[in-house]
Scaffold this active site. Sequence first.
Site, PDB file in Angstrom:
ATOM      1  N   HIS A   1      -0.462   4.168  -0.334  1.00 38.99           N
ATOM      2  CA  HIS A   1      -1.122   5.178   0.739  1.00 38.99           C
ATOM      3  C   HIS A   1      -1.174   6.661   0.251  1.00 38.99           C
ATOM      4  CE1 HIS A   1      -3.455   4.779   4.407  1.00 38.99           C
ATOM      5  NE2 HIS A   1      -3.126   3.938   4.757  1.00 38.99           N
TER       6      HIS A   1
ATOM      7  N   HIS B   1     -11.982  -2.071   0.021  1.00 36.22           N
ATOM      8  CA  HIS B   1     -11.319  -1.733   1.190  1.00 36.22           C
ATOM      9  C   HIS B   1     -12.196  -2.034   2.482  1.00 36.22           C
ATOM     10  CE1 HIS B   1     -10.141   2.102   3.583  1.00 36.22           C
ATOM     11  NE2 HIS B   1      -9.077   1.578   3.277  1.00 36.22           N
TER      12      HIS B   1
ATOM     13  N   ASP C   1       0.840  -1.242   0.061  1.00 33.76           N
ATOM     14  CA  ASP C   1       0.081   0.065  -0.144  1.00 33.76           C
ATOM     15  C   ASP C   1       0.863   1.112   0.055  1.00 33.76           C
ATOM     16  OD1 ASP C   1      -1.807   1.914   0.266  1.00 33.76           O
ATOM     17  OD2 ASP C   1      -2.984   0.949   2.182  1.00 33.76           O
TER      18      ASP C   1
ATOM     19  N   GLU D   1     -10.165   3.493  -2.788  1.00 33.50           N
ATOM     20  CA  GLU D   1     -10.901   3.522  -1.388  1.00 33.50           C
ATOM     21  C   GLU D   1     -11.129   4.963  -1.051  1.00 33.50           C
ATOM     22  OE1 GLU D   1      -7.572   4.044   1.981  1.00 33.50           O
ATOM     23  OE2 GLU D   1      -6.977   2.454   0.665  1.00 33.50           O
TER      24      GLU D   1
ATOM     25  N   GLU E   1      -1.033  -0.723  -4.210  1.00 38.04           N
ATOM     26  CA  GLU E   1      -2.391   0.111  -3.718  1.00 38.04           C
ATOM     27  C   GLU E   1      -2.129   1.603  -3.792  1.00 38.04           C
ATOM     28  OE1 GLU E   1      -5.389   0.185  -0.240  1.00 38.04           O
ATOM     29  OE2 GLU E   1      -4.443  -1.660  -0.629  1.00 38.04           O
TER      30      GLU E   1
ATOM     31  N   ASP F   1     -14.833   1.355  -1.274  1.00 40.78           N
ATOM     32  CA  ASP F   1     -15.378   1.043   0.207  1.00 40.78           C
ATOM     33  C   ASP F   1     -16.864   0.926   0.459  1.00 40.78           C
ATOM     34  OD1 ASP F   1     -15.820   1.483   3.117  1.00 40.78           O
ATOM     35  OD2 ASP F   1     -13.401   1.701   3.307  1.00 40.78           O
TER      36      ASP F   1
END
Length: 382
Positions: free
Chosen positions: A186, A285, A184, A236, A210, A258
């Site tokens: 992020h 997510h 990830d 996400e 990700e 999500d």
Amino acid sequence: MTTIARIETFLVAPRWLFVRVETTDGIVGWGEATCEGRSETVRTAVEQLSELLIGRDALRIEDHWQVMTKGSFYRGGPILASAVAGLDQALWDIAGKHYGAPVHQLLGGPVRDRIRVYGWVGGDEPSEVRDQISAAVETGLTAVKMNASGPMSPVASVAELDGVVQRVAAAREVLGDHRDVAVDFHGRFSLATARRVAPLLEPYRPFFLEEPVVPENSHLIGELVRATTTPVSTGERLYNRQEFLPVLQAGIAVAQPDLSHAGGITEVRKIAALAEVYDVQLAPHCPLGPIALASCLQVGFATPNYLIQEQSIGIHYNLGAEVLDYCLDKKPLTFVDGHVERLTGPGLGIEIDENAVRVADKRGHAWRSPTWRHRDGSYAEW
């Protein structure tokens, strides 16, 4: 008519917002409208949206979704989409209980009997990564996800790049060839740094990379897709089909909506269908609570292009409560060989401990996202 009579919200530890919808004939549906760090704001949005639902037929889910998302001049964004998501999940829970069937049966029936799950692992140093992944493997998980790094410089140093590579290499060493590690980013990496580090990770065969860029820079993600053979994922912080379309067209391999942010079950099912057109897999997510997880799984059991499901049992955010603490029966969300077996109970397939939720709401929570700065004092992407 199964009329909506009452809507309540509960702010519960560690950082979740539950929604309870009750009908005049006594059916109770649960949803999760958590928006990490902004749940109090979402709570107010749920209260406002409730004005559109009280006194209406609970089974007109699609119509309610249309009205909630399009019934005002200003629409969209994480706050409104999360509020809609929680209410939408609760309405699907009611529908399943009304018809005596799990939600996935109402979505067309199951296409699989179990869903693979993964969990997050921490560790700033390679040795810590090894220890945490070993512990995850011992629980039966066959896949994990790790952060690529902490805050990153806009143009990463050699030491920062090497740190990412060493940690992923440590993960692969523990996992071997038959388990997976997702990495990830992020949204902490600039495009330049993401393009530089992605090829360095290819020898360790990540499951996917990700969120390599922040969502507002989604127009750049195709540059990374073309720079690596590793599957790229994102989603996400995208909240509807329209926001997913550009990244699907850019060539991502895995879409990660999500269920508590992207309009609930109703919208994510449509995102999944759109993703299928682009040969893209779904991996929602879900670092959240039991209702969000159950909602994801219900979609997954009825969705052909469903890859894997994130879950947050034991995650570092879960201070004060764990995922299964609010469930009367923990068995439906128990993992078997790194998978969740198909949920068979009506609605979302889990039973919420309402007394525990009401007690937790009295304590509440005030979870906030951390803020970081670079060494020069400038703001760092979270």
